[in-house]
Design a protein around this motif. Structure first.
Motif, PDB file in Angstrom:
ATOM      1  N   ASN A 139      42.207  25.774  35.752  1.00 49.51           N
ATOM      2  CA  ASN A 139      40.770  26.055  35.690  1.00 49.51           C
ATOM      3  C   ASN A 139      40.434  27.518  35.961  1.00 49.51           C
ATOM      4  OD1 ASN A 139      40.281  23.330  35.174  1.00 49.51           O
ATOM      5  ND2 ASN A 139      40.172  22.827  37.351  1.00 49.51           N
ATOM      6  N   LYS A 140      41.130  28.119  36.944  1.00 48.48           N
ATOM      7  CA  LYS A 140      40.831  29.497  37.321  1.00 48.48           C
ATOM      8  C   LYS A 140      41.774  30.507  36.670  1.00 48.48           C
ATOM      9  CE  LYS A 140      37.478  28.485  40.229  1.00 48.48           C
ATOM     10  NZ  LYS A 140      36.079  28.926  40.016  1.00 48.48           N
ATOM     11  N   ILE A 141      43.042  30.132  36.571  1.00 44.91           N
ATOM     12  CA  ILE A 141      44.038  31.061  36.034  1.00 44.91           C
ATOM     13  C   ILE A 141      45.162  30.276  35.377  1.00 44.91           C
ATOM     14  CG2 ILE A 141      45.319  31.165  38.221  1.00 44.91           C
ATOM     15  CD1 ILE A 141      45.860  34.139  37.605  1.00 44.91           C
ATOM     16  N   GLY A 142      45.703  30.830  34.300  1.00 43.97           N
ATOM     17  CA  GLY A 142      46.808  30.175  33.613  1.00 43.97           C
ATOM     18  C   GLY A 142      48.127  30.393  34.333  1.00 43.97           C
ATOM     19  N   PRO A 143      49.105  29.512  34.107  1.00 47.81           N
ATOM     20  CA  PRO A 143      50.396  29.634  34.789  1.00 47.81           C
ATOM     21  C   PRO A 143      51.116  30.958  34.525  1.00 47.81           C
ATOM     22  CG  PRO A 143      50.177  27.487  33.760  1.00 47.81           C
ATOM     23  CD  PRO A 143      49.025  28.305  33.279  1.00 47.81           C
ATOM     24  N   THR A 144      51.098  31.420  33.271  1.00 49.54           N
ATOM     25  CA  THR A 144      51.808  32.661  32.938  1.00 49.54           C
ATOM     26  C   THR A 144      51.149  33.864  33.605  1.00 49.54           C
ATOM     27  OG1 THR A 144      52.470  31.727  30.805  1.00 49.54           O
ATOM     28  CG2 THR A 144      52.647  34.109  31.057  1.00 49.54           C
ATOM     29  N   ALA A 145      49.824  33.897  33.619  1.00 53.88           N
ATOM     30  CA  ALA A 145      49.118  34.987  34.296  1.00 53.88           C
ATOM     31  C   ALA A 145      49.392  34.965  35.796  1.00 53.88           C
ATOM     32  CB  ALA A 145      47.615  34.881  34.036  1.00 53.88           C
ATOM     33  N   SER A 169      49.038  39.793  28.364  1.00 56.01           N
ATOM     34  CA  SER A 169      47.893  39.378  27.555  1.00 56.01           C
ATOM     35  C   SER A 169      47.113  38.256  28.241  1.00 56.01           C
ATOM     36  CB  SER A 169      48.360  38.930  26.163  1.00 56.01           C
ATOM     37  OG  SER A 169      49.279  37.855  26.277  1.00 56.01           O
ATOM     38  N   GLU A 170      47.811  37.269  28.801  1.00 56.12           N
ATOM     39  CA  GLU A 170      47.121  36.182  29.495  1.00 56.12           C
ATOM     40  C   GLU A 170      46.443  36.696  30.761  1.00 56.12           C
ATOM     41  OE1 GLU A 170      48.302  31.999  31.677  1.00 56.12           O
ATOM     42  OE2 GLU A 170      49.112  32.369  29.647  1.00 56.12           O
ATOM     43  N   PHE A 171      47.063  37.671  31.399  1.00 60.77           N
ATOM     44  CA  PHE A 171      46.468  38.269  32.599  1.00 60.77           C
ATOM     45  C   PHE A 171      45.156  38.973  32.259  1.00 60.77           C
ATOM     46  CE2 PHE A 171      45.979  42.169  35.150  1.00 60.77           C
ATOM     47  CZ  PHE A 171      45.783  41.613  36.409  1.00 60.77           C
ATOM     48  N   LEU A 172      45.155  39.747  31.175  1.00 59.93           N
ATOM     49  CA  LEU A 172      43.959  40.486  30.778  1.00 59.93           C
ATOM     50  C   LEU A 172      42.848  39.557  30.287  1.00 59.93           C
ATOM     51  CD1 LEU A 172      45.610  43.520  28.922  1.00 59.93           C
ATOM     52  CD2 LEU A 172      44.593  43.482  31.218  1.00 59.93           C
ATOM     53  N   ASN A 173      43.216  38.389  29.784  1.00 58.27           N
ATOM     54  CA  ASN A 173      42.219  37.426  29.292  1.00 58.27           C
ATOM     55  C   ASN A 173      41.698  36.493  30.384  1.00 58.27           C
ATOM     56  OD1 ASN A 173      42.306  38.326  26.605  1.00 58.27           O
ATOM     57  ND2 ASN A 173      44.098  37.060  26.158  1.00 58.27           N
ATOM     58  N   THR A 174      42.192  36.664  31.595  1.00 57.46           N
ATOM     59  CA  THR A 174      41.742  35.832  32.712  1.00 57.46           C
ATOM     60  C   THR A 174      40.315  36.204  33.110  1.00 57.46           C
ATOM     61  OG1 THR A 174      44.007  35.627  33.555  1.00 57.46           O
ATOM     62  CG2 THR A 174      42.215  35.138  35.097  1.00 57.46           C
ATOM     63  N   ASP A 175      39.487  35.216  33.356  1.00 56.71           N
ATOM     64  CA  ASP A 175      38.102  35.431  33.763  1.00 56.71           C
ATOM     65  C   ASP A 175      38.034  35.626  35.283  1.00 56.71           C
ATOM     66  OD1 ASP A 175      35.375  35.615  33.989  1.00 56.71           O
ATOM     67  OD2 ASP A 175      34.991  33.486  33.587  1.00 56.71           O
ATOM     68  N   PHE A 176      38.195  36.870  35.723  1.00 57.92           N
ATOM     69  CA  PHE A 176      38.217  37.159  37.153  1.00 57.92           C
ATOM     70  C   PHE A 176      36.835  36.986  37.796  1.00 57.92           C
ATOM     71  CE2 PHE A 176      41.916  39.499  35.541  1.00 57.92           C
ATOM     72  CZ  PHE A 176      42.892  39.057  36.419  1.00 57.92           C
ATOM     73  N   GLU A 177      35.778  37.036  36.990  1.00 56.85           N
ATOM     74  CA  GLU A 177      34.427  36.845  37.544  1.00 56.85           C
ATOM     75  C   GLU A 177      34.226  35.420  38.053  1.00 56.85           C
ATOM     76  OE1 GLU A 177      31.552  37.977  34.679  1.00 56.85           O
ATOM     77  OE2 GLU A 177      32.083  40.117  34.694  1.00 56.85           O
ATOM     78  N   ALA A 178      35.033  34.488  37.543  1.00 56.04           N
ATOM     79  CA  ALA A 178      34.922  33.087  37.980  1.00 56.04           C
ATOM     80  C   ALA A 178      35.688  32.829  39.273  1.00 56.04           C
ATOM     81  CB  ALA A 178      35.426  32.161  36.875  1.00 56.04           C
ATOM     82  N   PHE A 179      36.413  33.840  39.734  1.00 60.19           N
ATOM     83  CA  PHE A 179      37.198  33.661  40.956  1.00 60.19           C
ATOM     84  C   PHE A 179      36.285  33.550  42.170  1.00 60.19           C
ATOM     85  CE2 PHE A 179      41.693  35.415  39.936  1.00 60.19           C
ATOM     86  CZ  PHE A 179      41.733  34.641  38.780  1.00 60.19           C
ATOM     87  N   THR A 180      36.640  32.652  43.070  1.00 62.72           N
ATOM     88  CA  THR A 180      35.928  32.514  44.337  1.00 62.72           C
ATOM     89  C   THR A 180      36.817  33.040  45.464  1.00 62.72           C
ATOM     90  OG1 THR A 180      36.800  30.296  44.725  1.00 62.72           O
ATOM     91  CG2 THR A 180      34.741  30.471  43.467  1.00 62.72           C
ATOM     92  N   THR A 238      44.185  31.656  47.670  1.00 64.70           N
ATOM     93  CA  THR A 238      45.305  30.921  47.102  1.00 64.70           C
ATOM     94  C   THR A 238      46.310  31.856  46.457  1.00 64.70           C
ATOM     95  OG1 THR A 238      43.932  28.976  46.683  1.00 64.70           O
ATOM     96  CG2 THR A 238      45.980  29.163  45.416  1.00 64.70           C
ATOM     97  N   ILE A 239      45.825  32.798  45.654  1.00 66.06           N
ATOM     98  CA  ILE A 239      46.701  33.774  45.019  1.00 66.06           C
ATOM     99  C   ILE A 239      47.413  34.617  46.075  1.00 66.06           C
ATOM    100  CG2 ILE A 239      46.762  35.837  43.558  1.00 66.06           C
ATOM    101  CD1 ILE A 239      44.508  34.610  41.917  1.00 66.06           C
ATOM    102  N   GLY A 240      46.687  34.991  47.128  1.00 67.39           N
ATOM    103  CA  GLY A 240      47.281  35.757  48.212  1.00 67.39           C
ATOM    104  C   GLY A 240      48.401  34.996  48.895  1.00 67.39           C
ATOM    105  N   TYR A 241      48.206  33.690  49.121  1.00 69.47           N
ATOM    106  CA  TYR A 241      49.244  32.870  49.733  1.00 69.47           C
ATOM    107  C   TYR A 241      50.486  32.825  48.841  1.00 69.47           C
ATOM    108  CZ  TYR A 241      51.788  28.789  51.409  1.00 69.47           C
ATOM    109  OH  TYR A 241      52.782  27.959  51.854  1.00 69.47           O
ATOM    110  N   VAL A 242      50.279  32.595  47.548  1.00 70.23           N
ATOM    111  CA  VAL A 242      51.407  32.481  46.624  1.00 70.23           C
ATOM    112  C   VAL A 242      52.170  33.795  46.526  1.00 70.23           C
ATOM    113  CG1 VAL A 242      52.054  32.097  44.211  1.00 70.23           C
ATOM    114  CG2 VAL A 242      50.354  30.618  45.304  1.00 70.23           C
ATOM    115  N   VAL A 243      51.458  34.910  46.467  1.00 67.99           N
ATOM    116  CA  VAL A 243      52.107  36.221  46.352  1.00 67.99           C
ATOM    117  C   VAL A 243      52.839  36.585  47.643  1.00 67.99           C
ATOM    118  CG1 VAL A 243      51.720  38.706  46.116  1.00 67.99           C
ATOM    119  CG2 VAL A 243      50.567  37.108  44.568  1.00 67.99           C
ATOM    120  N   LEU A 244      52.127  36.511  48.766  1.00 74.95           N
ATOM    121  CA  LEU A 244      52.679  36.997  50.025  1.00 74.95           C
ATOM    122  C   LEU A 244      53.701  36.033  50.633  1.00 74.95           C
ATOM    123  CD1 LEU A 244      52.538  39.332  52.022  1.00 74.95           C
ATOM    124  CD2 LEU A 244      50.736  38.095  53.243  1.00 74.95           C
TER     125      LEU A 244
END
Length: 315
Positions: free
Chosen positions: A45-51, A215-226, A232-238
């Protein structure tokens, strides 16, 4: 880890390296176990797996190389670049892409259970590549862990959502990829520092993913991020990427691939417990009865299996 802060290094240094390695594996697999639920919460819903994988690799390749430049002054020989490139393929690119696409299509518990095929695959790869001896402890421990995981599949399936064959297949291929990576990386550990190995692994992994990940990263709708999305992304990265990979590669420096991979059996236990807790808190009447003695004993059986594998074989 040579770059540990000195006051902690004095006390932590009193512990045997193998004991530190087991603590590192415990921490890494607790992180992985939670990741099945946390990462799935924002895909697709928020981000694709490849991105998502692109973000993981791009952030952590910077973190690992910064640490390498600051603390580890070591070069790799040209003849070892091929093995590092294969480690980057199986341990970073294919491993993460298959996992995130798989978890996007299947349930957290199913995915964590399928990952328990990793120790068996590692034993096979270790016997073929490293000529590692199959001991009674390893066979017994893996058998007990597999039985415990199997019971969690049977009795824990009602606590999760639906799964698909394709998603389960991706997760299984991810287990194959990660198992081969552990064995290949082990061949480099006697020659290079763990930070050197993991830095090159992530660099090659990023190179592989970049052409179709950008390409999938650039097409991600970051404005929809809460705020929750960023956390969540921070947890996965760090945690799931930086610390977990660091813990695993450090442990691999002191333990065999079969022992390192055996801790995978803890992941379905962590996922099951988290799913049960969340179900109990938010849907108490419907799911409270789903926690039973069979599931608790299954978790204990998994832990016993890991313990037996980690015990040195008596001559």
């Amino acid at each position: 880890m040579q770059f540990v802060i000195s006051p902690l290094k004095h006390h932590f240094g009193l512990i045997k390296d193998t004991t530190k390695a087991h603590f590192a594996l415990l921490g890494a697999n607790v992180i992985y176990g939670a990741n099945y639920i946390i990462a799935k919460g924002i895909m697709p819903n928020k981000i694709g797996p490849t991105a998502f994988v692109f973000i993981r690799l791009s952030c952590c390749v910077l973190l690992f190389w910064i640490i390498k430049f600051l603390f580890i002054k070591e070069k790799v020989e040209k003849k070892d670049l091929l093995i590092l490139a294969l480690c980057g393929l199986f341990g970073a690119a294919a491993n993460q892409l298959l996992f995130f696409h798989g978890i996007n299509l299947t349930s957290p518990i199913d995915a964590s259970i399928i990952q328990t095929a990793t120790p068996v695959l590692v034993l096979i790869f270790s016997a073929l590549i490293l000529k590692e001896r199959m001991t009674q402890n390893k066979v017994l421990g893996i058998t007990l862990g597999a039985i415990g995981a199997l019971f969690l599949i049977i009795y824990g399936s009602k606590a999760v959502g639906t799964s698909t064959f394709l998603g389960n297949l991706f997760v299984f291929l991810n287990a194959c990829s990660y198992g081969l990576y552990l064995v290949l990386a082990k061949t480099l550990m006697k020659k290079y520092h763990a930070i050197t190995v993991i830095s090159w692994v992530f660099l090659f992994g990023f190179i592989y993913v970049f052409p179709f990940g950008i390409s999938e990263f650039l097409n991600t709708d970051f404005e929809a991020f809460t705020t929750s999305t960023y956390l969540t992304i921070g947890y996965v990265v760090l945690f799931t990427t930086f610390f977990a990979y660091l813990f695993n590669i450090y442990a691999l420096n002191h333990l065999t691939p079969s022992v390192t991979s055996s801790y995978v059996y803890l992941q379905p236990v962590v996922s099951f417990l988290l799913v049960s807790i969340l179900a109990y808190v938010f849907m108490q009447d419907q799911y409270a009865q789903d926690i039973n003695i069979i599931k608790i004993l299954s978790c204990i059986l998994v832990a016993v299996g890991v313990y037996i594998i980690s015990k040195p074989q008596k001559k």
